[in-house]
Design a protein around this motif. Sequence first.
Motif, PDB file in Angstrom:
ATOM      1  N   LEU A   1       0.823  -1.205   0.000  1.00 44.24           N
ATOM      2  CA  LEU A   1       0.000   0.000   0.000  1.00 44.24           C
ATOM      3  C   LEU A   1       0.859   1.257   0.000  1.00 44.24           C
ATOM      4  N   GLY A   2       1.969   1.203   0.711  1.00 35.17           N
ATOM      5  CA  GLY A   2       2.852   2.362   0.755  1.00 35.17           C
ATOM      6  C   GLY A   2       3.435   2.689  -0.602  1.00 35.17           C
ATOM      7  N   ARG A   3       3.853   1.642  -1.339  1.00 34.80           N
ATOM      8  CA  ARG A   3       4.401   1.880  -2.679  1.00 34.80           C
ATOM      9  C   ARG A   3       3.358   2.485  -3.602  1.00 34.80           C
ATOM     10  N   LYS A   4       2.156   1.966  -3.539  1.00 33.48           N
ATOM     11  CA  LYS A   4       1.086   2.466  -4.401  1.00 33.48           C
ATOM     12  C   LYS A   4       0.770   3.931  -4.090  1.00 33.48           C
ATOM     13  N   ARG A   5       0.663   4.251  -2.809  1.00 30.98           N
ATOM     14  CA  ARG A   5       0.327   5.622  -2.434  1.00 30.98           C
ATOM     15  C   ARG A   5       1.465   6.590  -2.749  1.00 30.98           C
ATOM     16  N   ALA A   6       2.692   6.115  -2.598  1.00 38.26           N
ATOM     17  CA  ALA A   6       3.829   6.949  -2.960  1.00 38.26           C
ATOM     18  C   ALA A   6       3.802   7.273  -4.445  1.00 38.26           C
ATOM     19  N   SER A   7       3.439   6.277  -5.259  1.00 39.16           N
ATOM     20  CA  SER A   7       3.345   6.490  -6.702  1.00 39.16           C
ATOM     21  C   SER A   7       2.283   7.534  -7.043  1.00 39.16           C
ATOM     22  N   GLU A   8       1.097   7.380  -6.468  1.00 36.83           N
ATOM     23  CA  GLU A   8       0.003   8.301  -6.777  1.00 36.83           C
ATOM     24  C   GLU A   8       0.289   9.699  -6.244  1.00 36.83           C
ATOM     25  N   GLN A   9       0.814   9.772  -5.011  1.00 35.40           N
ATOM     26  CA  GLN A   9       1.142  11.066  -4.431  1.00 35.40           C
ATOM     27  C   GLN A   9       2.240  11.754  -5.237  1.00 35.40           C
TER      28      GLN A   9
END
Length: 471
Positions: free
Chosen positions: A433-441
């Motif tokens: 989840l952290g990787r995904k949110r970092a990508s979107e952010q």
Amino acid sequence: MRYPVTLRLVIGLLPVFAVAAAAGAQQLGAGVGLDNFSLGGMSSQSQQPQSLDKIVAVVNDDVILKSQLNSAVAEIRQRNAAQIGRLPPNVLRSQVLDQLIMRQLQIQKADQDGIKVSNAEIQQGVARIAQRNNMSLQQFTRAVTRSGMRMSDLRDRIRDEIKISKVRQKEVMGKVAVSDQDVDRYLQNQSLRLSRDHEYRLRQIKLNLPADADATTTGVIRDRLERLRRRIISGEIRFADAARSVSQGPHSADGGDRGWVSGATLPDGFDSALAGISAGQISPVFRGPDGLYLLKLEDERGGDSTDDAQKRVMVTEAHIRHIIVKPNEIRNDARTRKLARQIRQRLLAGGDFATLAKKYSDDKGTSRQGGDVGWIALNRLPPDTRRHIENLDEGEISRIFQTDDGYEIVKLIDRRQRDETEQAKRDKVRQTLGRKRASEQGDRWLRKLRDEAYVDIRMPDYQPTSGALGL
């Protein structure tokens, strides 16, 4: 010794974030960067007379020169000669210029935030690049010189890349949080978890949607992408050629090729689009977080097998007591070590560990409990400390060893195995989840950075693109 024509310069200095920021950083990439950097791609440009240079873009208070653009384009062509051969020159140059602009904006933001890069960090960057190329520093320096590049230019480039890494960490990675509730919701969806455990070899075509797009605007753009999909399926046009011609997303210069991508980094919507297709097939048109997408699944791999899903994660825990003595203003290092030896001698002679810990230990958190640390997982201890405990028998006193806190003596009370399978699963989800949110952010941050900047394009035949968020 024979040196490769192209050196793959991969620094890997992005600070480690608790939820695997490295993957997020890959999604944040803007500009040519140091990955796959070709020394030959820059050498010829550095030899051009400066009097012939022209400004191709103004970025706030900075400029991008024609020689810089030529160098970046040459580097891209050297890396992807076969893939970009059909791309019109002005389209390629436009896309590369967009990426240089994004890179410059990130460097400017780092400077505004007062981010500094030390000479030691730059030297570490040089050393890591040399190591990745299987060279000593001396060999690498000679290879750089033979390529036509100056080491000072390379060091400047490394400085800029570290600045970008640091500003990404501050503006994006450090602001990403994953709660226990987020992890719970993720684990409740079995199909999502399985898809996210896969890796996909993808090509993509993206058409942007304005933030305030109404149903009519969205429908027009969707129809355009649907028509293109039909042409691709019929064989009228190859997916890669279509991506180079019309895609407004990252990787358009590479025919939309994203390489192998972890399902964990894919934005919402990609899961369901990929679920219904096999390798070699084209997805339906679908809406992503900032546009409409079309995917080609080249290949996929990974995913939890039955054996993997049933694999247990066992952790060794030790119940220990310890005594730490620290140097201070009155007791220097030599006297502190001497005291530690005296304490250990008393312990070996039968002295009570708890009594001596209460009297001598400088660890205020445990000294009142007779040095009792409680149960602690060995894999979470510093390697040197772990080595001194692993080989102890129950009731045995360790040798004196030095740590960052001082001189330490440990007594092993007991040892046990604990099942951490569930915690390991939750940790993996948290990272996903952290990787995904970092990508979107990261995408949102880069877009905001570009929207708020003053940019004046002066390149003849410039073709506006939106694929400036990364190669």
